[in-house]
Design a protein around this motif. Structure first.
Motif, PDB file in Angstrom:
ATOM      1  N   ALA A  53       0.806  -1.224   0.000  1.00  0.00           N
ATOM      2  CA  ALA A  53       0.000   0.000   0.000  1.00  0.00           C
ATOM      3  C   ALA A  53       0.837   1.271   0.000  1.00  0.00           C
ATOM      4  O   ALA A  53       0.595   2.186  -0.795  1.00  0.00           O
ATOM      5  CB  ALA A  53      -0.954  -0.012   1.196  1.00  0.00           C
ATOM      6  N   TYR A  54       1.812   1.364   0.903  1.00  0.00           N
ATOM      7  CA  TYR A  54       2.575   2.609   1.018  1.00  0.00           C
ATOM      8  C   TYR A  54       3.304   2.935  -0.280  1.00  0.00           C
ATOM      9  O   TYR A  54       3.282   4.085  -0.740  1.00  0.00           O
ATOM     10  CB  TYR A  54       3.572   2.518   2.177  1.00  0.00           C
ATOM     11  N   ASN A  55       3.941   1.949  -0.894  1.00  0.00           N
ATOM     12  CA  ASN A  55       4.649   2.190  -2.155  1.00  0.00           C
ATOM     13  C   ASN A  55       3.677   2.588  -3.271  1.00  0.00           C
ATOM     14  O   ASN A  55       3.987   3.455  -4.097  1.00  0.00           O
ATOM     15  CB  ASN A  55       5.449   0.953  -2.570  1.00  0.00           C
ATOM     16  N   ASN A  56       2.519   1.967  -3.294  1.00  0.00           N
ATOM     17  CA  ASN A  56       1.506   2.346  -4.286  1.00  0.00           C
ATOM     18  C   ASN A  56       1.087   3.801  -4.110  1.00  0.00           C
ATOM     19  O   ASN A  56       0.991   4.571  -5.080  1.00  0.00           O
ATOM     20  CB  ASN A  56       0.269   1.457  -4.152  1.00  0.00           C
ATOM     21  N   ILE A  57       0.836   4.182  -2.871  1.00  0.00           N
ATOM     22  CA  ILE A  57       0.368   5.538  -2.581  1.00  0.00           C
ATOM     23  C   ILE A  57       1.425   6.575  -2.954  1.00  0.00           C
ATOM     24  O   ILE A  57       1.135   7.578  -3.613  1.00  0.00           O
ATOM     25  CB  ILE A  57      -0.024   5.647  -1.089  1.00  0.00           C
ATOM     26  N   THR A  58       2.657   6.344  -2.520  1.00  0.00           N
ATOM     27  CA  THR A  58       3.709   7.331  -2.793  1.00  0.00           C
ATOM     28  C   THR A  58       4.048   7.394  -4.285  1.00  0.00           C
ATOM     29  O   THR A  58       4.396   8.470  -4.789  1.00  0.00           O
ATOM     30  CB  THR A  58       4.970   7.033  -1.970  1.00  0.00           C
ATOM     31  N   ASN A  59       3.922   6.269  -4.983  1.00  0.00           N
ATOM     32  CA  ASN A  59       4.138   6.288  -6.435  1.00  0.00           C
ATOM     33  C   ASN A  59       3.109   7.168  -7.123  1.00  0.00           C
ATOM     34  O   ASN A  59       3.438   7.951  -8.034  1.00  0.00           O
ATOM     35  CB  ASN A  59       4.088   4.867  -6.993  1.00  0.00           C
ATOM     36  N   CYS A  60       1.864   7.072  -6.697  1.00  0.00           N
ATOM     37  CA  CYS A  60       0.813   7.929  -7.259  1.00  0.00           C
ATOM     38  C   CYS A  60       1.105   9.402  -6.979  1.00  0.00           C
ATOM     39  O   CYS A  60       1.038  10.246  -7.882  1.00  0.00           O
ATOM     40  CB  CYS A  60      -0.543   7.548  -6.671  1.00  0.00           C
ATOM     41  N   ILE A  61       1.415   9.710  -5.719  1.00  0.00           N
ATOM     42  CA  ILE A  61       1.669  11.104  -5.344  1.00  0.00           C
ATOM     43  C   ILE A  61       2.870  11.654  -6.111  1.00  0.00           C
ATOM     44  O   ILE A  61       2.845  12.792  -6.594  1.00  0.00           O
ATOM     45  CB  ILE A  61       1.871  11.207  -3.821  1.00  0.00           C
ATOM     46  N   GLU A  62       3.918  10.851  -6.213  1.00  0.00           N
ATOM     47  CA  GLU A  62       5.120  11.261  -6.944  1.00  0.00           C
ATOM     48  C   GLU A  62       4.802  11.626  -8.389  1.00  0.00           C
ATOM     49  O   GLU A  62       5.397  12.546  -8.965  1.00  0.00           O
ATOM     50  CB  GLU A  62       6.155  10.127  -6.914  1.00  0.00           C
ATOM     51  N   ASN A  63       3.833  10.938  -8.971  1.00  0.00           N
ATOM     52  CA  ASN A  63       3.477  11.146 -10.376  1.00  0.00           C
ATOM     53  C   ASN A  63       2.225  12.001 -10.555  1.00  0.00           C
ATOM     54  O   ASN A  63       1.630  12.021 -11.635  1.00  0.00           O
ATOM     55  CB  ASN A  63       3.300   9.798 -11.066  1.00  0.00           C
ATOM     56  N   ASN A  64       1.833  12.718  -9.483  1.00  0.00           N
ATOM     57  CA  ASN A  64       0.737  13.674  -9.539  1.00  0.00           C
ATOM     58  C   ASN A  64      -0.601  13.026  -9.914  1.00  0.00           C
ATOM     59  O   ASN A  64      -1.428  13.617 -10.609  1.00  0.00           O
ATOM     60  CB  ASN A  64       1.063  14.812 -10.527  1.00  0.00           C
ATOM     61  N   VAL A  65      -0.806  11.790  -9.434  1.00  0.00           N
ATOM     62  CA  VAL A  65      -2.080  11.095  -9.641  1.00  0.00           C
ATOM     63  C   VAL A  65      -2.799  11.019  -8.295  1.00  0.00           C
ATOM     64  O   VAL A  65      -2.260  10.437  -7.340  1.00  0.00           O
ATOM     65  CB  VAL A  65      -1.857   9.680 -10.200  1.00  0.00           C
ATOM     66  N   PRO A  66      -3.975  11.608  -8.170  1.00  0.00           N
ATOM     67  CA  PRO A  66      -4.716  11.517  -6.909  1.00  0.00           C
ATOM     68  C   PRO A  66      -4.953  10.055  -6.545  1.00  0.00           C
ATOM     69  O   PRO A  66      -5.222   9.224  -7.419  1.00  0.00           O
ATOM     70  CB  PRO A  66      -6.036  12.228  -7.209  1.00  0.00           C
ATOM     71  N   VAL A  67      -4.881   9.741  -5.254  1.00  0.00           N
ATOM     72  CA  VAL A  67      -5.005   8.340  -4.849  1.00  0.00           C
ATOM     73  C   VAL A  67      -5.979   8.187  -3.688  1.00  0.00           C
ATOM     74  O   VAL A  67      -5.938   8.934  -2.709  1.00  0.00           O
ATOM     75  CB  VAL A  67      -3.624   7.737  -4.509  1.00  0.00           C
TER      76      VAL A  67
END
Length: 233
Positions: A53-67
């Motif tokens: 979960a944490y890696n998924n969330i931070t990957n989205c945030i890093e790429n400017n995708v709301p999660v």
């Protein structure tokens, strides 16, 4: 919207049905080890596993995708996710439960706790029942309920089990096949018992709430909860 489903188990499949019925497109269906390009999506919904979960969330945030995050069992890193989201000026919403009914239940639970806070003759206890595939215990929903009580009473914390305690709230976690989720809070004394209970009849309510949250968060910046989505104050 173009939606990424991060975690394609039973909840992911239920979310997919709801999203398609509301006119959205699923552009990513990710299992744990899949490599994806998250920028293909307008928004991501994470119902994966605690270790992902944490890696998924931070990957989205890093790429400017709301999660939208619904995975439980990873919350020791929640504050890190919030800090990362604020640093990157992203959009992130975590809920232990996306059901509209459960979020109303959360508020009812807090109000009852306030009313009972000075009545020391009442012992507080909780029970949660889920399907046998649920990985964490107690459930994230049960923990949220316990936190709502702790905020409004003299209770110091919660503990897994059935031993009554004046300091902590005991939470009994049961695992029974095909139970979507049942949560009960009791206030018991020698003379009576007050009980509030929420029973989910299917996963549809959780899935619908997650899709509604995904629709709501697109175009926003910040860290949110279902109280923001449902305008519960």
């Amino acid at each position: 919207m173009k939606i990424a489903l991060l975690g394609y188990g039973r909840m992911g499949k239920e979310i997919e049905k709801i999203a398609l019925s509301r006119g959205h497109e699923i552009v990513i269906r990710k299992d744990v080890e899949d490599i994806i390009d998250i920028t293909l999506a307008d928004v991501a919904i994470d119902f994966s596993i605690p270790t992902a979960a944490y890696n998924n969330i931070t990957n989205c945030i890093e790429n400017n995708v709301p999660v939208i995050a619904g995975t439980t069992g990873w919350l020791e890193k929640y504050d890190d996710a919030v800090a990362f989201c604020n640093q990157k000026q992203g959009a992130f919403l975590y809920a232990s439960n996306f059901s509209v009914g459960v979020n109303i239940f959360f508020e009812l639970n807090k109000q009852l706790a306030k009313m009972m806070s000075n009545l020391e003759d009442y012992q507080i206890s909780m029970e949660e029942i889920h399907h046998t595939q649920k990985l964490d215990a107690p459930s994230g929903t049960a923990i949220t309920l316990a936190e709502g009580i702790i905020e409004n009473t003299s209770k110091k914390g919660w503990e897994l089990g059935t031993n009554l305690s004046f300091e902590n709230i005991p939470i009994e976690a049961k695992r029974i096949p095909d139970v979507p989720g049942t949560h009960t809070v009791w206030y018991s004394s020698e003379v009576d018992t007050i009980e509030i209970k929420h029973t989910a009849h299917s996963r549809k309510g959780f899935a619908l709430g997650a899709v509604i949250a995904a629709e709501w968060i697109v175009g926003k910046t910040g860290v949110f909860s279902m109280k923001d989505v449902l305008n519960i104050r």
